[in-house]
Design a protein around this motif. Sequence first.
Motif, short mmCIF file in Angstrom:
data_model
loop_
_atom_site.label_atom_id
_atom_site.label_comp_id
_atom_site.label_asym_id
_atom_site.label_seq_id
_atom_site.Cartn_x
_atom_site.Cartn_y
_atom_site.Cartn_z
N LEU A 127 0.87 -1.18 -0.03
CA LEU A 127 0.16 0.42 0.15
C LEU A 127 0.71 1.46 0.17
CD1 LEU A 127 -2.98 0.98 0.25
CD2 LEU A 127 -2.39 1.39 2.68
N GLY A 128 1.65 1.15 0.99
CA GLY A 128 3.10 2.37 1.03
C GLY A 128 3.78 2.96 -0.57
N ILE A 205 -7.36 -6.98 -1.91
CA ILE A 205 -7.63 -5.76 -1.91
C ILE A 205 -6.35 -4.61 -2.26
CG2 ILE A 205 -9.27 -3.57 -0.52
CD1 ILE A 205 -9.84 -6.47 2.06
N VAL A 206 -5.40 -4.66 -1.92
CA VAL A 206 -4.93 -3.42 -2.45
C VAL A 206 -4.34 -3.31 -3.89
CG1 VAL A 206 -1.99 -2.68 -2.47
CG2 VAL A 206 -3.62 -3.67 -0.07
N ILE A 207 -4.48 -4.65 -4.07
CA ILE A 207 -3.58 -5.25 -4.93
C ILE A 207 -4.78 -4.00 -6.68
CG2 ILE A 207 -3.38 -6.64 -7.03
CD1 ILE A 207 -1.96 -8.59 -4.96
N TYR A 295 1.43 -10.11 -9.33
CA TYR A 295 0.81 -9.89 -8.29
C TYR A 295 -0.17 -10.86 -7.84
CZ TYR A 295 4.65 -6.55 -7.11
OH TYR A 295 5.88 -5.97 -6.51
N LEU A 296 -1.44 -10.65 -8.70
CA LEU A 296 -2.48 -11.59 -8.20
C LEU A 296 -2.07 -13.49 -8.45
CD1 LEU A 296 -5.47 -10.71 -10.00
CD2 LEU A 296 -5.22 -10.95 -7.77
N LEU A 297 -1.19 -13.73 -9.50
CA LEU A 297 -0.88 -14.68 -9.24
C LEU A 297 0.29 -15.52 -8.06
CD1 LEU A 297 0.64 -17.35 -10.86
CD2 LEU A 297 2.25 -15.82 -12.52
N ALA A 298 1.37 -14.20 -8.21
CA ALA A 298 2.05 -14.38 -6.48
C ALA A 298 1.40 -14.49 -5.15
CB ALA A 298 3.19 -13.47 -6.27
#
Length: 354
Positions: A127-128, A205-207, A295-298
């Motif tokens: 997020l940051g 949620i963050v992604i 990042y979803l795959l990760a």
Amino acid sequence: MNDRRRQRSGNPAVRGGAAEPKAPAKPPAPRPQPKASSAGSAPGGRFDDALEVPAAGLTYPQLLRVPGSAWWRSLLGVACGLALFLLLTTVINQAIVFGFWAVGSPQTPYGDYVAAATRFETPVGMLGANLGLATLIVICAVLMPLVHRVNPRWLISVQSHLRGRYFAICLALGIVAPVLIQGLSTLVEGVPVIKLNDHFWLFLIVIILTSPLQAAAEEVFFRGYLLQALGSVMKTPWFGILASSLIFALFHGVQNPALFVDRFAFGLLAAILVWRTGGLEAGIGAHVANNVLAYLLAGLTGTISATRGIREIGWENAAFDVGGFALFALLALLVASRLKIRRTVPPLPQQQFG
């Protein structure tokens, strides 16, 4: 909204009942006409009155070649942009991490909390980082009028607005092309094991909420502002294309030659797409799709921290990555040709805004 010059007219005063005709009144001095608005705000608005409008026929990398432009303005803007990039992204990132630590985990040593966040072991770190990079949009919005006297909307396209239909198609293509390449990669490397990352649902949620913003901000800064500022220094757009791509690769930190070539090739292809399509739609669509999917795959394989910490890849992986984006670029160019997307600034009366 079509650009129109504000027209001023007045009816002569009607005077009656005078016994003797008076000498005709001296006509008032003509008032200066405001510059044509290029931003969709009210014509003649104070903000647009002080800004220049790129001339018809200019390509995207050279939109800042407006009256009064100079090479030193471009170099000054680039230097300020890079300095603010390093400063603000770090400050915003650390402020968000500190705030979550102070409110939610003050019992944890701050150094340990920051280290875990930096490695993306917690959603707070992602997020940051994403919101820190989002400040690149603000940096560009300030530098464009302040340094170059051009409305920031000209960063979007040669028509100063987002071409929605083309963007939607590019976003879809940005999903399809990597999926096809990932399928080929799976045949070589094997099917990844599904293992949800720690805090997966918070990461999700963050992604979904911030990765598109982060990807769009990088495109606005690297393929938008830097490409225009550096591309306007010389008559050839290639200086801006190559220089902005090099800066993009270098600003990703420590990396081995294969990973550097991968990122440089991505930046180069994205910059060429911007040049040949006249806007950021294709680059933003591909970048958003790439980051969200990666990042979803990760997250599904429990490797978000490992993905964040990548410092080297093999040449085979680099070839797959570059090949996937090259396929996307080809499809995006074909769609742009089919839709007759403008590559240069149209004549002012034909520009559409809104």
